[in-house]
Structures are given as C-alpha cells and as structure tokens.
Design an enzyme around this catalytic site. Structure first.
Site, PDB file in Angstrom:
ATOM      1  N   ARG A  32      -9.403  29.708 -48.007  1.00 11.73           N
ATOM      2  CA  ARG A  32      -7.958  30.004 -47.674  1.00 11.73           C
ATOM      3  C   ARG A  32      -7.089  29.033 -48.858  1.00 11.73           C
ATOM      4  NH1 ARG A  32     -10.241  32.994 -44.606  1.00 11.73           N
ATOM      5  NH2 ARG A  32     -10.657  32.839 -42.462  1.00 11.73           N
ATOM      6  N   GLU A 177     -17.424  32.727 -27.601  1.00 11.18           N
ATOM      7  CA  GLU A 177     -17.054  33.694 -28.842  1.00 11.18           C
ATOM      8  C   GLU A 177     -18.037  34.513 -29.307  1.00 11.18           C
ATOM      9  OE1 GLU A 177     -14.817  31.970 -32.102  1.00 11.18           O
ATOM     10  OE2 GLU A 177     -14.382  34.038 -32.943  1.00 11.18           O
ATOM     11  N   LYS A 222     -13.868  34.606 -25.471  1.00  5.96           N
ATOM     12  CA  LYS A 222     -13.136  35.042 -26.781  1.00  5.96           C
ATOM     13  C   LYS A 222     -13.603  36.273 -27.562  1.00  5.96           C
ATOM     14  CE  LYS A 222     -11.461  32.775 -31.160  1.00  5.96           C
ATOM     15  NZ  LYS A 222     -10.854  31.506 -31.689  1.00  5.96           N
ATOM     16  N   SER A 264      -8.656  37.414 -33.879  1.00  6.04           N
ATOM     17  CA  SER A 264      -8.190  38.691 -34.767  1.00  6.04           C
ATOM     18  C   SER A 264      -9.015  39.101 -35.726  1.00  6.04           C
ATOM     19  CB  SER A 264      -6.700  38.010 -35.572  1.00  6.04           C
ATOM     20  OG  SER A 264      -7.014  36.922 -36.497  1.00  6.04           O
ATOM     21  N   GLY A 265     -10.044  38.428 -36.185  1.00  9.05           N
ATOM     22  CA  GLY A 265     -11.307  39.229 -36.827  1.00  9.05           C
ATOM     23  C   GLY A 265     -10.960  40.056 -38.345  1.00  9.05           C
ATOM     24  N   GLY A 266      -9.609  39.868 -38.590  1.00 10.90           N
ATOM     25  CA  GLY A 266      -9.424  40.480 -39.904  1.00 10.90           C
ATOM     26  C   GLY A 266      -8.170  41.359 -39.904  1.00 10.90           C
ATOM     27  N   SER A 292      -6.337  33.862 -29.529  1.00 17.07           N
ATOM     28  CA  SER A 292      -7.032  32.557 -29.931  1.00 17.07           C
ATOM     29  C   SER A 292      -6.962  32.675 -31.424  1.00 17.07           C
ATOM     30  CB  SER A 292      -8.236  32.384 -29.267  1.00 17.07           C
ATOM     31  OG  SER A 292      -8.716  31.187 -29.900  1.00 17.07           O
ATOM     32  N   ARG A 295      -6.743  33.482 -38.352  1.00 15.10           N
ATOM     33  CA  ARG A 295      -5.752  33.840 -39.597  1.00 15.10           C
ATOM     34  C   ARG A 295      -4.712  34.769 -39.166  1.00 15.10           C
ATOM     35  NH1 ARG A 295     -11.088  37.273 -41.566  1.00 15.10           N
ATOM     36  NH2 ARG A 295     -11.483  36.717 -39.430  1.00 15.10           N
TER      37      ARG A 295
HETATM   38  C1  5MM Z   1     -10.550  29.665 -37.631  1.00 11.47           C
HETATM   39  O1  5MM Z   1     -11.805  30.368 -38.213  1.00 11.47           O
HETATM   40  C2  5MM Z   1     -12.735  29.872 -37.355  1.00 11.47           C
HETATM   41  C3  5MM Z   1     -13.836  29.140 -38.060  1.00 11.47           C
HETATM   42  O2  5MM Z   1     -14.573  29.890 -38.830  1.00 11.47           O
HETATM   43  P1  5MM Z   1     -15.684  29.147 -39.827  1.00 11.47           P
HETATM   44  O3  5MM Z   1     -16.581  28.385 -38.982  1.00 11.47           O
HETATM   45  O4  5MM Z   1     -16.450  30.284 -40.358  1.00 11.47           O
HETATM   46  O5  5MM Z   1     -14.974  28.488 -40.849  1.00 11.47           O
HETATM   47  C4  5MM Z   1     -13.296  31.323 -36.604  1.00 11.47           C
HETATM   48  O6  5MM Z   1     -14.325  30.839 -35.682  1.00 11.47           O
HETATM   49  C5  5MM Z   1     -12.361  31.455 -35.873  1.00 11.47           C
HETATM   50  O7  5MM Z   1     -12.019  30.619 -34.782  1.00 11.47           O
HETATM   51  C6  5MM Z   1     -12.429  32.974 -34.913  1.00 11.47           C
HETATM   52  O8  5MM Z   1     -13.182  33.788 -35.785  1.00 11.47           O
HETATM   53  C7  5MM Z   1     -10.850  33.475 -34.729  1.00 11.47           C
HETATM   54  O9  5MM Z   1     -10.381  33.500 -35.988  1.00 11.47           O
HETATM   55  P2  5MM Z   1      -9.731  34.718 -36.596  1.00 11.47           P
HETATM   56  O10 5MM Z   1      -9.174  34.565 -38.011  1.00 11.47           O
HETATM   57  O11 5MM Z   1     -10.841  35.810 -36.531  1.00 11.47           O
HETATM   58  O12 5MM Z   1      -8.735  35.100 -35.823  1.00 11.47           O
END
Ligand code: 5MM
Length: 343
Positions: A32, A177, A222, A264-266, A292, A295
């Site tokens: 990021r 999740e 989640k 949000s998943g991308g 929750s 990104r």
């Molecule tokens: C913030 O990203 C979380 C941690 O990811 P890494 O362990 O790969 O660094 C991730 O688990 C996040 O909490 C969820 O996937 C939701 O994040 P998004 O970006 O998909 O909303």
C-alpha cells in the site's frame, strides 16, 4: 463489569457504524505504501494509523471497532498515548488479527489453509490485556478449474471454528472471515459460480462452528459479497449483487448470528458502499449488516495523506467521507447525490 460477548458483538454492528480493518500485515502495508512512494517503517506505519485513529468525527460517529495488527496494538502515538487508547477515546473497540496468514495446503495445489492455532490461547490472553475485545481470522477460498475442493473448504472451516471457540473461551468476540476471492489471478468465474461457492463455504463454516460449540450469538461473520471474478468480463448490476448476496445468507447463515460485516475484497470504494446500501434496503434481514472494510475505507485517505505531515487533515477528511458514506449504507440510506456532495 466486563461486557459480555453479546454486548460487544452488538456494539460492533450498532446502527450506522461499522469496522475499520487496519490489520494489514507488514508485507501488505508495504504494498500500500509503495503506491504512494513511502518507505514502510515502524514509524511511518504508526503515523499512518495515528492519522486514521485520531480522525475524531469519523471514529466517533461511524467506526464501531478497529482491527489491528500485532505491531500496531503495541504502538504509541507521537504524544505517547497508546494507539489503543486513541481508539477507545472515540468510543470504538480495539480488535486484533490473530491468524498467521494463508499458507499452501499440502497436496492441494492452488489452495491454502490459514495458520495460527498453535499457541493461540496464550496470545489471546495477552491481547485481552492489551485491550482487544474482538479478533479476526481470515480463511481464503479460491475459485478456479475444479476449485475449491471439498478438502480445502473443510480445512479452512475447521480452522475458523477452532479459532472462534478459543476466542470465546477468552472473552473475545471472534470475527469469522471466510473470503471467497474475487481478485485472484485469472478470476474468470461468473456471479452464479460465486454464489454457489459462497453458499458451500458458509455451509461448511457454520457446520464446523456448531461442532466446535461456538455460541453464534457472540460472533460476527465477515464474508465477501456475491460478485463476479474481476477477469470474468461480467458486469453485474448492483441490485443483482445485493439480491444474490442476501439469498446466499438466507440459505446458510443462522438467524442467531447478530451481525454480518463485509470485506470489500477489491471492489472500488464507492461500489462497495453502493452494494452495502442496496443490501440494507432488501426486506427480511434478520441480521445487522454493515462494513468491515480495509481498502474500501482507506484507499482515498491513504492517497490524500501521501505520507506527508502537512496532509494529515486532508487524509482525515477523506477518511471521514468514506466512513460517513458507509455509515449511511449500513442504514440503507446512501445515495449517489450524497456521495457527490463531498466533491
Ligand atoms: C486490511 O487487510 C487485511 C489484512 O490482510 P493481510 O493479512 O493480507 O495483510 C484483510 O484481512 C482485511 O481485513 C479483509 O480482507 C478486508 O479487507 P478488504 O480490503 O478486502 O476490505
């Protein structure tokens, strides 16, 4: 008096509020920061998270809880206050990511299982002392040729259930999740396939949660939304995403679960908001449904901040806007008009 698991779970999905996922592990936050040409160091990571957690209006009005990474739960702001106390000062609940990441699953090419169960009981005791009242564990499910396999679904569901039981034993609300990816390489699957796999995943997860004797009234789910893969060429209407997502829950999620908070998943940040709002306009939702997001809550704030101290207020404004839009979406009250008003 200590809050019950049910009280904490209810607070996490309070009306108009949702969770900030700020639990990027070191390799993810580096990616990021690469996007804004900023070195990832303990101090720059601290500065970034401090900027978010001290955005008082956003935090107080729209963020019920924050998921932290191990490093962050131990860090202090520039003025010496712990980052945990900044979160608490705004009435938000500190949480902690306790999984150790998705690792290749032996004999299951292309699939993973999430590790981190060994020693988890002891880590939870320490995290509770550090202020965490909820935790998060992410299992990753990939759609591909002949994937996911029943073996990978069951391994990930089993790990999620063992994690959830350990959390509850230690007074911590588990966020469960299971993420069906939309943005893996060559994600050509259709929205129909995503719905089928999401339902199979949630069925396996709730089956294992029940076997593990997890109290469903003291957890938060989640999940992903039901969307086509990013390389599918399919453009699903937001109303179809909303309807298929809620249909998947009706088929699999017991009504005793108090809350569902999406990843949000991308998805783009505005689309993730629109989908959430449409979902919250559908009839017959026995669960509180909110966000929750990682990104989708942070992308605009990270860009506006850009790693520069003089941009802290701009970063916080961008964060407030997304938090406010998602707070409205959690009530089913977001509109494109309100989204534009901030421009
Ligand atoms: C913030 O990203 C979380 C941690 O990811 P890494 O362990 O790969 O660094 C991730 O688990 C996040 O909490 C969820 O996937 C939701 O994040 P998004 O970006 O998909 O909303």
């Amino acid at each position: 008096m200590t809050d019950s698991l049910q009280d904490i779970a209810r607070r996490l999905v309070a009306p108009g509020k949702g969770i900030l996922a700020a639990d990027e592990s070191s390799s993810t936050i580096k990616k990021r920061f690469d996007g804004i040409a900023l070195d990832s160091t303990a101090d720059s990571r601290r500065d970034y998270r401090e900027m978010l957690f001290s955005a008082d209006t956003a935090m107080r009005e729209h963020i019920s809880g924050v998921i932290l990474f191990d490093e962050t739960i131990r860090q202090s702001a520039r003025d010496g206050r712990s980052l945990v106390s900044l979160i608490e000062a705004n009435g938000s609940i500190p949480g902690i990511k306790v999984d150790m990441g998705a690792k290749p699953l032996a004999f299951y090419p292309g699939e993973t299982v999430t590790e981190g169960l060994d020693g988890l009981r002891e880590r939870l005791v320490e995290y509770y002392k550090l202020g965490a009242r909820f935790a998060k564990w992410r299992g990753v499910i990939t759609i591909g040729a002949n994937l996911p396999t029943p073996g990978a679904l069951s391994a990930n569901a089993h790990a999620l259930a063992r994690y959830a039981a350990l959390c509850q034993e230690n007074g911590i609300v588990p966020i469960v999740e299971p993420e069906v990816l939309m943005d893996n390489p060559n994600a050509t699957h259709t929205i129909e396939t995503c719905q089928k796999v999401t339902e199979a995943t949630l069925e396996a997860v709730f089956d294992e949660l029940e076997k593990a004797r997890v109290d469903l009234t003291g957890m938060i789910l989640k999940p992903n939304m039901v969307v086509p893969g990013k390389d599918s060429g399919q453009n699903a209407a937001p109303s179809e995403v909303a309807e298929r997502t809620v249909a998947a829950f009706h088929a699999t999620v017991p009504t005793s679960v108090p809350g569902i908070a999406f990843l949000s998943g991308g998805q783009s940040d505005v689309l993730a908001t629109e989908h959430l709002s449409l979902i919250n306009q559908l009839p017959n939702r026995p669960w509180k449904i909110t966000f929750s997001y990682g990104r989708a809550l942070q992308a605009a704030a990270l860009k506006a901040w850009g790693g520069k101290p003089e941009n802290v207020a701009a970063g916080q404004d961008a964060f407030l806007h997304r938090a406010r839009m998602n707070g409205l979406a959690a009530l089913g009250e977001w509109t494109a008009e309100l989204e534009r008003q901030a421009d």
